[in-house]
Design a protein around this motif. Structure first.
Motif, PDB file in Angstrom:
ATOM      1  N   ILE A  68      65.367  19.209  68.730  1.00  0.00           N
ATOM      2  CA  ILE A  68      64.927  18.684  67.432  1.00  0.00           C
ATOM      3  C   ILE A  68      65.918  17.653  66.918  1.00  0.00           C
ATOM      4  CG2 ILE A  68      64.518  19.307  65.012  1.00  0.00           C
ATOM      5  CD1 ILE A  68      63.512  22.053  66.156  1.00  0.00           C
ATOM      6  N   TYR A  69      67.203  17.945  67.072  1.00  0.00           N
ATOM      7  CA  TYR A  69      68.275  17.032  66.646  1.00  0.00           C
ATOM      8  C   TYR A  69      68.166  15.684  67.362  1.00  0.00           C
ATOM      9  CZ  TYR A  69      73.179  15.354  66.563  1.00  0.00           C
ATOM     10  OH  TYR A  69      74.326  14.607  66.443  1.00  0.00           O
ATOM     11  N   ASP A 130      60.985  25.883  63.110  1.00  0.00           N
ATOM     12  CA  ASP A 130      61.704  26.966  63.795  1.00  0.00           C
ATOM     13  C   ASP A 130      60.944  27.562  64.970  1.00  0.00           C
ATOM     14  OD1 ASP A 130      59.739  28.401  62.516  1.00  0.00           O
ATOM     15  OD2 ASP A 130      61.102  29.708  61.403  1.00  0.00           O
ATOM     16  N   ASN A 131      59.657  27.176  65.175  1.00  0.00           N
ATOM     17  CA  ASN A 131      58.866  27.671  66.309  1.00  0.00           C
ATOM     18  C   ASN A 131      58.770  29.192  66.318  1.00  0.00           C
ATOM     19  OD1 ASN A 131      57.278  27.241  68.587  1.00  0.00           O
ATOM     20  ND2 ASN A 131      59.001  27.237  70.012  1.00  0.00           N
ATOM     21  N   GLY A 132      58.745  29.790  65.103  1.00  0.00           N
ATOM     22  CA  GLY A 132      58.616  31.242  64.995  1.00  0.00           C
ATOM     23  C   GLY A 132      59.906  32.008  65.181  1.00  0.00           C
ATOM     24  N   ASP A 133      61.042  31.313  65.303  1.00  0.00           N
ATOM     25  CA  ASP A 133      62.327  31.980  65.509  1.00  0.00           C
ATOM     26  C   ASP A 133      63.248  31.627  64.340  1.00  0.00           C
ATOM     27  OD1 ASP A 133      64.710  33.037  66.313  1.00  0.00           O
ATOM     28  OD2 ASP A 133      64.788  32.022  68.255  1.00  0.00           O
ATOM     29  N   GLN A 276      59.482  22.725  74.663  1.00  0.00           N
ATOM     30  CA  GLN A 276      59.983  23.717  73.702  1.00  0.00           C
ATOM     31  C   GLN A 276      58.856  24.427  72.960  1.00  0.00           C
ATOM     32  OE1 GLN A 276      63.347  22.529  71.297  1.00  0.00           O
ATOM     33  NE2 GLN A 276      62.591  23.618  69.509  1.00  0.00           N
ATOM     34  N   TYR A 277      57.850  23.669  72.545  1.00  0.00           N
ATOM     35  CA  TYR A 277      56.792  24.256  71.735  1.00  0.00           C
ATOM     36  C   TYR A 277      55.621  24.787  72.555  1.00  0.00           C
ATOM     37  CZ  TYR A 277      59.154  22.748  67.511  1.00  0.00           C
ATOM     38  OH  TYR A 277      60.079  22.605  66.509  1.00  0.00           O
ATOM     39  N   TYR A 298      63.267  29.912  79.756  1.00  0.00           N
ATOM     40  CA  TYR A 298      63.365  28.617  79.083  1.00  0.00           C
ATOM     41  C   TYR A 298      64.795  28.075  79.166  1.00  0.00           C
ATOM     42  CZ  TYR A 298      63.488  25.183  75.297  1.00  0.00           C
ATOM     43  OH  TYR A 298      63.682  24.036  74.570  1.00  0.00           O
ATOM     44  N   ALA A 299      65.766  28.959  78.972  1.00  0.00           N
ATOM     45  CA  ALA A 299      67.176  28.541  79.024  1.00  0.00           C
ATOM     46  C   ALA A 299      67.540  28.006  80.410  1.00  0.00           C
ATOM     47  CB  ALA A 299      68.090  29.708  78.664  1.00  0.00           C
ATOM     48  N   LEU A 300      66.944  28.573  81.475  1.00  0.00           N
ATOM     49  CA  LEU A 300      67.289  28.156  82.832  1.00  0.00           C
ATOM     50  C   LEU A 300      67.004  26.681  83.073  1.00  0.00           C
ATOM     51  CD1 LEU A 300      66.109  31.170  85.061  1.00  0.00           C
ATOM     52  CD2 LEU A 300      68.391  30.687  84.175  1.00  0.00           C
ATOM     53  N   PHE A 301      65.829  26.193  82.574  1.00  0.00           N
ATOM     54  CA  PHE A 301      65.511  24.784  82.841  1.00  0.00           C
ATOM     55  C   PHE A 301      65.841  23.865  81.666  1.00  0.00           C
ATOM     56  CE2 PHE A 301      61.416  26.096  80.934  1.00  0.00           C
ATOM     57  CZ  PHE A 301      61.113  25.018  80.118  1.00  0.00           C
TER      58      PHE A 301
END
Length: 549
Positions: A68-69, A130-133, A276-277, A298-301
């Motif tokens: 997002i940044y 926040d995509n629900g988080d 991301q979304y 998600y973190a892996l890629f």
């Protein structure tokens, strides 16, 4: 010497000078970009260690905030650095240096407004992104502070690049990364090892470090601009007098030039935002995965592999930044031959660097992943795959920059739109087939289509000499494959004698593998005169020094 010979001599000198500028500029920008990328990857080793079992979810949270940044950086700078670089090169190319300097001052006013608007939206609109988080909210808000000053930094970088002064940009990138990393490691250690151990707070402070880094970069650029002040005043004294241009006209011109840049430069960031979304929702449709499992995949890629393959994409970014002002200067002088030559030079330089770098990363994927994140079979597979996808991503970066340099912004936006539609259409099928590799595959296919459209466009306008480029391109591919095979063989042999799962053993294996790969590729490139096509006379000097005949 007759007039025709004199004219030819001057033309040759000018072309050699432009290639020299491109190589010199690329060297500076590549050094700065790689150094900052390396720092941006090396901090991961202690950072991940201190997070312990929270490392993957912390990486996922960090990636979501930064995606997002990155979009807000592009929006808040509105492509102004590249537009400023292009416009400054344009006015300098016709000796209107005073206009260039007024352009910079006007750009800084625009940047201040954009920075305030961008930071305000991030600070007060974080809950909508926040995509629900809910953990994403403080991360986005912590990054808002950097948005305040980054537009001004970017303007100054673009201004100096318009003069072909690449060193200040490179040094400011390095200092920015260094200051950021010192703060984020100190904050993470204090929170995770001495303080509360709240991993969300540690990630939030790690992202706030972007503001600390931006302050360091601003200081370097201010010093560099003061150091070049005398040269700029001297240029202004010899400036061609022209009709007065109003501030409002300049603002309109900057914004007009910037709109295509913001759309085009946001390409990779938009691809990442789509991942991301869409990824969490699509993964829940293709299988029964918990929220934690989806975050880890998600973190892996999106973070783990991304941090490493972006190091080699930074090579492409460095070349892209360098070529815009050179192409813009040739465009304003209507020098078709020079534009054609620059495009061919950049493509060859890209192939020469990017293809072996990508194959090399794939060859040592297990070792480098283990060093940075601890051994993870799934993470290694993702990195091996991502290394190949980095080639079309890097080519997009360079190709888009060249399209902008020759003022084909509208056409480039059309190509990007086609690519994004393809990405959206094939995202779900690719995730259904490949799960965690799906987003990377969708990005790779989409980028290849965009790259084809870019190269086809260049060929239609300039009739690029692909027949002359074929031999060195095939050599690059052949030598890269030989280097890949040798490096992979060395890695397999080492794994028979030492454990491939420990960080220290993986580190020493990595060093040996990288050395073997670099030596093999460099030897082949020099031996078979491939390097001559890219770096010119310097290759003969290297052959003599290294006794390669």
């Amino acid at each position: 010497m007759n007039e025709e010979e004199t004219s030819t001599s001057r033309g040759t000198t000018a072309k050699n000078d432009s290639q020299s500028k491109m190589l010199s500029g690329s060297a500076w920008m590549t050094a700065g970009s790689i150094a900052s990328r390396l720092l941006g990857a090396l901090y991961i080793i202690p950072w991940v260690t201190w997070f312990g079992s929270y490392s993957n979810v912390a990486n996922a949270l960090f990636a979501q905030g930064y995606n997002i940044y990155n979009i807000f950086i592009i929006i808040s700078t509105a492509g102004i650095p590249s537009a400023i670089s292009k416009l400054v090169a344009h006015y300098n190319g016709i000796d209107q240096y005073i206009i260039s300097q007024r352009l910079y001052r006007t750009g800084m006013y625009v940047a201040a407004v954009m920075g305030i608007v961008g930071a305000t939206v991030m600070m007060f609109g974080a809950a909508l992104m926040d995509n629900g988080d809910p953990n994403v909210i403080p991360v986005i808000q912590s990054l808002a502070w950097a948005i305040l000053i980054i537009p001004g930094i970017s303007i100054t970088r673009g201004y100096l690049q318009g003069y072909n002064w690449m060193a200040p940009s490179a040094m400011s990138q390095f200092v920015e990364q260094l200051c950021r990393i010192i703060y984020m490691l100190a904050a993470t250690y204090l929170i995770m090892k001495i303080g509360s151990g709240n991993w969300v707070s540690a990630v939030t402070q790690s992202t706030f470090a972007a503001f600390i880094g931006a302050v360091g970069a601003a200081a370097v650029l201010m010093f560099s601009r003061l150091r070049h002040a005398g040269e700029m005043r001297e240029m202004a004294r010899h400036s061609v007098k022209t009709a007065d241009v109003s501030v409002m006209d300049m603002v309109i011109k900057i914004i007009y030039q910037s709109i295509p840049f913001v759309i085009i430069e946001s390409g990779i960031a938009v691809y990442q935002l789509i991942d991301q979304y869409s990824f969490p929702r699509m993964m829940s449709l293709v299988g029964h995965f918990s929220r934690y499992q989806i975050q880890v995949i998600y973190a892996l890629f999106a973070f783990n592999a991304n941090k490493l393959y972006m190091i080699i994409i930074s090579l492409a970014s460095a070349m892209a930044v360098t070529v815009i002002p050179l192409l813009a200067t040739a465009r304003v002088q209507n020098d078709q031959a020079e534009m054609k030559k620059q495009i061919e030079n950049v493509l060859m330089l890209f192939y020469f660097v990017m293809i072996p770098a990508a194959l090399g990363l794939s060859a040592v994927a297990q070792q480098i992943y283990t060093v940075f994140y601890r051994y993870d079979a799934a993470g290694v597979v993702v990195l091996e795959f991502a290394a190949f996808i980095s080639i079309p991503m890097g080519l997009y970066t360079v190709g888009a920059a060249m399209m902008q340099g020759i003022s084909e912004n509208r056409r480039m936006m059309k190509f990007l739109a086609i690519g994004l539609v393809i990405k959206l259409l094939i995202q779900y099928p690719c995730i259904w087939l490949l799960q965690g590799l799906g987003p990377l595959m969708a990005t790779g296919i989409s980028m290849m289509v965009v790259n084809y459209l870019i190269l086809h466009s260049f060929n239609m306008e300039f009739r690029l000499r692909f027949d002359e480029m074929a031999r060195p391109t095939n050599q690059i591919l052949c030598f890269s494959l030989i280097m890949f095979a040798l490096t992979k063989l060395v890695m397999v042999l080492i794994d028979h004698f030492v454990s491939p799962y420990g960080r220290y053993t993986a580190f020493f294996s990595l060093i040996l593998g990288v050395l073997v790969g670099m030596v093999a590729y460099a030897y082949l490139a020099l031996k078979f005169r491939l390097a001559d096509r890219v770096i010119g006379a310097r290759s003969e000097f290297l052959r003599r020094k290294l006794h390669i005949h």
